[in-house]
Design an enzyme around this catalytic site. Structure first.
Site, PDB file in Angstrom:
ATOM      1  N   GLU A   1       0.858  -1.201   0.000  1.00  9.03           N
ATOM      2  CA  GLU A   1       0.000   0.000   0.000  1.00  9.03           C
ATOM      3  C   GLU A   1       0.886   1.240   0.000  1.00  9.03           C
ATOM      4  O   GLU A   1       1.970   1.236   0.569  1.00  9.03           O
ATOM      5  CB  GLU A   1      -0.954  -0.029   1.201  1.00  9.03           C
ATOM      6  CG  GLU A   1      -0.303  -0.253   2.563  1.00  9.03           C
ATOM      7  CD  GLU A   1       0.249   0.983   3.186  1.00  9.03           C
ATOM      8  OE1 GLU A   1      -0.113   2.077   2.735  1.00  9.03           O
ATOM      9  OE2 GLU A   1       1.078   0.857   4.112  1.00  9.03           O
ATOM     10  N   PHE A   2       0.383   2.288  -0.654  1.00  8.99           N
ATOM     11  CA  PHE A   2       1.114   3.555  -0.675  1.00  8.99           C
ATOM     12  C   PHE A   2       0.220   4.646  -0.089  1.00  8.99           C
ATOM     13  O   PHE A   2       0.206   5.776  -0.555  1.00  8.99           O
ATOM     14  CB  PHE A   2       1.532   3.908  -2.109  1.00  8.99           C
ATOM     15  CG  PHE A   2       2.409   2.863  -2.746  1.00  8.99           C
ATOM     16  CD1 PHE A   2       3.739   2.732  -2.371  1.00  8.99           C
ATOM     17  CD2 PHE A   2       1.903   1.983  -3.690  1.00  8.99           C
ATOM     18  CE1 PHE A   2       4.547   1.755  -2.930  1.00  8.99           C
ATOM     19  CE2 PHE A   2       2.696   1.005  -4.269  1.00  8.99           C
ATOM     20  CZ  PHE A   2       4.028   0.894  -3.880  1.00  8.99           C
ATOM     21  N   LEU A   3      -0.569   4.268   0.927  1.00 10.84           N
ATOM     22  CA  LEU A   3      -1.565   5.193   1.482  1.00 10.84           C
ATOM     23  C   LEU A   3      -0.930   6.117   2.506  1.00 10.84           C
ATOM     24  O   LEU A   3      -0.222   5.652   3.391  1.00 10.84           O
ATOM     25  CB  LEU A   3      -2.680   4.397   2.173  1.00 10.84           C
ATOM     26  CG  LEU A   3      -3.277   3.246   1.378  1.00 10.84           C
ATOM     27  CD1 LEU A   3      -4.262   2.472   2.250  1.00 10.84           C
ATOM     28  CD2 LEU A   3      -3.953   3.772   0.130  1.00 10.84           C
TER      29      LEU A   3
ATOM     30  N   LYS B   1       8.115  -1.020  -2.138  1.00 11.64           N
ATOM     31  CA  LYS B   1       7.537  -0.311  -0.987  1.00 11.64           C
ATOM     32  C   LYS B   1       8.642   0.300  -0.109  1.00 11.64           C
ATOM     33  O   LYS B   1       8.625   1.495   0.205  1.00 11.64           O
ATOM     34  CB  LYS B   1       6.672  -1.291  -0.183  1.00 11.64           C
ATOM     35  CG  LYS B   1       6.172  -0.772   1.125  1.00 11.64           C
ATOM     36  CD  LYS B   1       5.196   0.378   0.938  1.00 11.64           C
ATOM     37  CE  LYS B   1       5.043   1.164   2.207  1.00 11.64           C
ATOM     38  NZ  LYS B   1       3.761   1.253   2.732  1.00 11.64           N
TER      39      LYS B   1
ATOM     40  N   LEU C   1      10.154  18.186   0.639  1.00 10.00           N
ATOM     41  CA  LEU C   1      11.350  18.982   0.900  1.00 10.00           C
ATOM     42  C   LEU C   1      11.064  19.981   2.004  1.00 10.00           C
ATOM     43  O   LEU C   1      11.713  21.014   2.097  1.00 10.00           O
ATOM     44  CB  LEU C   1      11.784  19.720  -0.376  1.00 10.00           C
ATOM     45  CG  LEU C   1      12.450  18.866  -1.448  1.00 10.00           C
ATOM     46  CD1 LEU C   1      12.739  19.704  -2.691  1.00 10.00           C
ATOM     47  CD2 LEU C   1      13.755  18.244  -0.947  1.00 10.00           C
TER      48      LEU C   1
ATOM     49  N   GLY D   1       7.800  11.443  11.272  1.00  8.56           N
ATOM     50  CA  GLY D   1       7.371  10.518  12.324  1.00  8.56           C
ATOM     51  C   GLY D   1       6.362   9.568  11.724  1.00  8.56           C
ATOM     52  O   GLY D   1       6.368   9.323  10.520  1.00  8.56           O
TER      53      GLY D   1
ATOM     54  N   CYS E   1       5.215   4.646   9.635  1.00 11.11           N
ATOM     55  CA  CYS E   1       5.811   4.076   8.413  1.00 11.11           C
ATOM     56  C   CYS E   1       7.274   4.447   8.236  1.00 11.11           C
ATOM     57  O   CYS E   1       8.144   3.586   8.302  1.00 11.11           O
ATOM     58  CB  CYS E   1       4.996   4.502   7.207  1.00 11.11           C
ATOM     59  SG  CYS E   1       3.390   3.694   7.190  1.00 11.11           S
TER      60      CYS E   1
ATOM     61  N   LYS F   1       9.993   3.267  10.905  1.00  9.73           N
ATOM     62  CA  LYS F   1      10.213   1.820  10.986  1.00  9.73           C
ATOM     63  C   LYS F   1      10.654   1.248   9.631  1.00  9.73           C
ATOM     64  O   LYS F   1      11.472   0.335   9.592  1.00  9.73           O
ATOM     65  CB  LYS F   1       8.975   1.111  11.534  1.00  9.73           C
ATOM     66  CG  LYS F   1       7.926   0.719  10.549  1.00  9.73           C
ATOM     67  CD  LYS F   1       6.810  -0.074  11.190  1.00  9.73           C
ATOM     68  CE  LYS F   1       5.609  -0.197  10.284  1.00  9.73           C
ATOM     69  NZ  LYS F   1       5.748  -1.053   9.129  1.00  9.73           N
TER      70      LYS F   1
ATOM     71  N   LYS G   1       1.437  14.147  12.001  1.00  5.00           N
ATOM     72  CA  LYS G   1       1.238  15.097  10.905  1.00  5.00           C
ATOM     73  C   LYS G   1      -0.225  15.528  10.939  1.00  5.00           C
ATOM     74  O   LYS G   1      -1.004  14.998  11.754  1.00  5.00           O
ATOM     75  CB  LYS G   1       1.601  14.472   9.559  1.00  5.00           C
ATOM     76  CG  LYS G   1       0.684  13.336   9.168  1.00  5.00           C
ATOM     77  CD  LYS G   1       0.966  12.895   7.750  1.00  5.00           C
ATOM     78  CE  LYS G   1      -0.111  11.984   7.239  1.00  5.00           C
ATOM     79  NZ  LYS G   1       0.073  11.561   5.875  1.00  5.00           N
TER      80      LYS G   1
HETATM   81  C1  UDX Z   1       3.945   7.364   4.295  1.00  6.47           C
HETATM   82  C2  UDX Z   1       4.015   7.303   2.761  1.00  6.47           C
HETATM   83  O1  UDX Z   1       3.873   8.624   2.217  1.00  6.47           O
HETATM   84  C3  UDX Z   1       2.948   6.372   2.220  1.00  6.47           C
HETATM   85  O2  UDX Z   1       3.076   6.277   0.808  1.00  6.47           O
HETATM   86  C4  UDX Z   1       3.162   5.021   2.868  1.00  6.47           C
HETATM   87  O3  UDX Z   1       2.361   4.044   2.370  1.00  6.47           O
HETATM   88  C5  UDX Z   1       3.040   5.136   4.371  1.00  6.47           C
HETATM   89  O4  UDX Z   1       4.025   6.050   4.834  1.00  6.47           O
HETATM   90  P1  UDX Z   1       2.463   8.622   6.113  1.00  6.47           P
HETATM   91  O5  UDX Z   1       3.311   7.950   7.152  1.00  6.47           O
HETATM   92  O6  UDX Z   1       0.997   8.629   6.297  1.00  6.47           O
HETATM   93  O7  UDX Z   1       2.712   7.962   4.677  1.00  6.47           O
HETATM   94  O8  UDX Z   1       2.937  10.133   6.065  1.00  6.47           O
HETATM   95  P2  UDX Z   1       3.572  11.166   5.026  1.00  6.47           P
HETATM   96  O9  UDX Z   1       2.556  12.126   4.578  1.00  6.47           O
HETATM   97  O10 UDX Z   1       4.332  10.481   3.977  1.00  6.47           O
HETATM   98  O11 UDX Z   1       4.559  11.955   6.016  1.00  6.47           O
HETATM   99  C6  UDX Z   1       5.530  11.247   6.786  1.00  6.47           C
HETATM  100  C7  UDX Z   1       6.237  12.162   7.744  1.00  6.47           C
HETATM  101  O12 UDX Z   1       7.129  13.024   7.080  1.00  6.47           O
HETATM  102  C8  UDX Z   1       5.328  13.083   8.588  1.00  6.47           C
HETATM  103  O13 UDX Z   1       5.821  13.088   9.907  1.00  6.47           O
HETATM  104  C9  UDX Z   1       5.502  14.442   7.957  1.00  6.47           C
HETATM  105  O14 UDX Z   1       5.276  15.497   8.869  1.00  6.47           O
HETATM  106  C10 UDX Z   1       6.958  14.368   7.519  1.00  6.47           C
HETATM  107  N1  UDX Z   1       7.286  15.238   6.395  1.00  6.47           N
HETATM  108  C11 UDX Z   1       6.674  15.047   5.189  1.00  6.47           C
HETATM  109  C12 UDX Z   1       8.253  16.225   6.546  1.00  6.47           C
HETATM  110  O15 UDX Z   1       8.824  16.413   7.622  1.00  6.47           O
HETATM  111  N2  UDX Z   1       8.581  16.987   5.458  1.00  6.47           N
HETATM  112  C13 UDX Z   1       8.005  16.811   4.244  1.00  6.47           C
HETATM  113  O16 UDX Z   1       8.366  17.539   3.309  1.00  6.47           O
HETATM  114  C14 UDX Z   1       7.015  15.821   4.106  1.00  6.47           C
END
Ligand code: UDX
Length: 449
Positions: free
Chosen positions: A152-154, A223, A269, A276, A279, A282, A339
């Protein structure tokens, strides 16, 4: 088609709900009986935009069934999606005991051949072990199981929208029949033939995404390689932010210009407190571990992980510089979720921020639109406020930890009158430095002067 989803967490529930919306008959099961009872009662145990509506519709149309009897769920489906947790062990290696448990359950409970699909994020080569376990525990090896990987890429917060409008659907298979089955399962999504809650029923256009058929090992690797690359990108931006602070440049200007090069792209960026969630932290650890196990040193991932851990130290350098002594100060923490648009606090930087504030003797006022209930279990002695303005009353400083729109839109002129001192330390670069300074705030952020 009749589909079984094992594990009703973020991934399992979204997968089950959206596949039901695609017209399939979905049987969901979980070892947590409370969770199943809640779902049966029409309640959604997690906050995820649109999930409630999709589940309600599926229930009305009798497309989804919840049961805590895993055997019943396993026998009901032709295809079984494994959506259980794969948390990190202390070593960083993924703990696959839940997958192993499900494999044994499927092997012993099934009465007919099944296609068993890994949807949980797993390290490469898990498919091989899964196939072995299914064969080993099937009574007298009687039932033939096929294995597939469908990562999954959710993104949490937009998981339903992501499921319904995928960039790509990856299916790693052993044979053409499994590929055809998975193509059939996802056909309504690819052809946009489902009720879309985001587009009021009908999505614009006629097709979306692309279904890629690969080997199982490639699908597993796609993934981890994707998530680790995104994590690398964030850490890269964070090091650039540190450099900007030393040089007197502005990280927003630098990353914006960098991102206009389509080879780089503007997303991921954003400098600040770092990544955090359940995903990235870990997955990056598991990928480092897997690489080392097969004799490949992935040093750049180790550096990205180290940079991310140091973000909290960088943040506290700013807090100490601005506030001097923390003991006895009243501090508002704006944002607890890892987030925006989620109630998930797993590996949220805000938790480590609160832990350090409490350890150093601050009185913490915490606020978040969705994550207060979950955080209360970790820090029962912190004061919680639903209204951010209430949280800001009488504080010596406000620390921004999550980029919720409600914080982005805060009226700082109003907030300034409520605070004891006009000091904001922004871990998400939400505000214009000039504007905050014009309102009389002492304002600190990442990579901007
Ligand atoms: C991620 C992947 O994007 C998704 O495709 C995968 O399947 C699951 O893991 P998610 O953990 O829901 O999804 O969060 P995401 O929106 O990717 O953000 C991850 C973390 O990075 C958050 O803590 C966010 O605040 C941080 N982040 C994101 C930054 O610090 N800077 C950025 O530019 C983007």
């Amino acid at each position: 088609m009749r589909l079984t989803v094992i594990g009703c967490g973020y991934v399992g529930l979204v997968t089950g709900a959206c596949l039901a919306a695609a017209g399939h008959d979905v049987f969901c099961t979980d070892i947590d009986e409370n969770r199943i009872d809640l779902l049966k009662a029409g309640k959604v145990p997690i906050y995820e935009e649109h999930l409630d509506a999709v589940l309600q519709r599926a229930a009305r149309e009798n497309k989804i069934v919840y049961t805590s009897d895993a055997g019943e769920a396993i026998r009901a489906g032709e295809v079984i999606f494994i959506c259980v947790g794969t948390p990190p062990k202390d070593s960083g290696e993924a703990d696959l005991s839940a997958i192993d448990h499900v494999a044994r359950q499927v092997a012993t409970e099934a009465r007919s051949p099944k296609l068993v699909v890994e949807k949980s994020t797993v390290p490469a080569l898990t498919g091989v072990q899964l196939q072995k376990a299914l064969a080993a525990y099937s009574p007298a090896g009687g039932i033939k199981f096929q294995v597939a990987s469908n990562p999954e890429f959710l993104r949490e917060g937009t998981a339903v929208a992501d499921f319904f409008h995928p960039d790509r659907i990856v299916v790693g298979v052993e044979d053409e029949k499994s590929a055809a089955t998975l193509r059939e399962i996802y056909r309504p999504i690819l052809e946009k033939k489902f009720h879309c809650p985001i587009h009021n029923g009908k999505c614009p256009g006629s097709t979306s995404g692309e279904l890629l058929v690969t080997t199982i090992s490639s699908a597993e690797l796609i993934k981890h390689a994707s998530n680790s690359f995104l994590a690398l990108k964030i850490s890269y931006a964070n090091v650039i932010a540190d450099l900007c602070e030393r040089i007197g440049a502005d990280v927003e200007e630098v990353t914006h210009a960098m991102g206009l090069d389509p080879r780089i792209g503007t997303q991921f960026l954003k400098a600040g407190l770092g990544f955090g969630g359940f995903c990235f932290p870990k997955d990056i650890q598991a990928f480092i571990h897997l690489s080392a196990a097969v004799g490949v040193e992935f040093d750049m991932l180790k550096a990205a992980e180290r940079v991310n851990k140091q973000r909290i130290d960088r943040f506290f350098e700013k807090v100490h510089k601005a506030l001097w002594v923390i003991r006895g100060k009243r501090v508002a923490v704006l944002g607890l979720a890892f987030k925006a648009n989620t109630d998930d606090i797993r590996f949220a930087p805000a938790l480590e921020v609160i832990r350090r504030l409490v350890e150093e003797g601050a009185e913490v006022h915490a606020t978040d639109p969705q994550a207060i209930a979950r955080t209360k279990h970790c820090f029962p002695n912190v004061a919680y406020f639903d209204d951010p303005y209430e949280a800001l009353k009488g504080v010596d400083a406000a620390l921004v930890c999550t980029e919720w729109p409600v914080f982005r839109d805060l009226d700082w002129a109003k907030a300034g009158h409520l605070m004891s001192r006009r000091l904001v330390i922004d871990g998400r670069n939400l505000y214009s430095s000039k504007k905050m300074q014009s309102l009389g705030f002492d304002y600190y952020s990442f990579g901007r002067s």
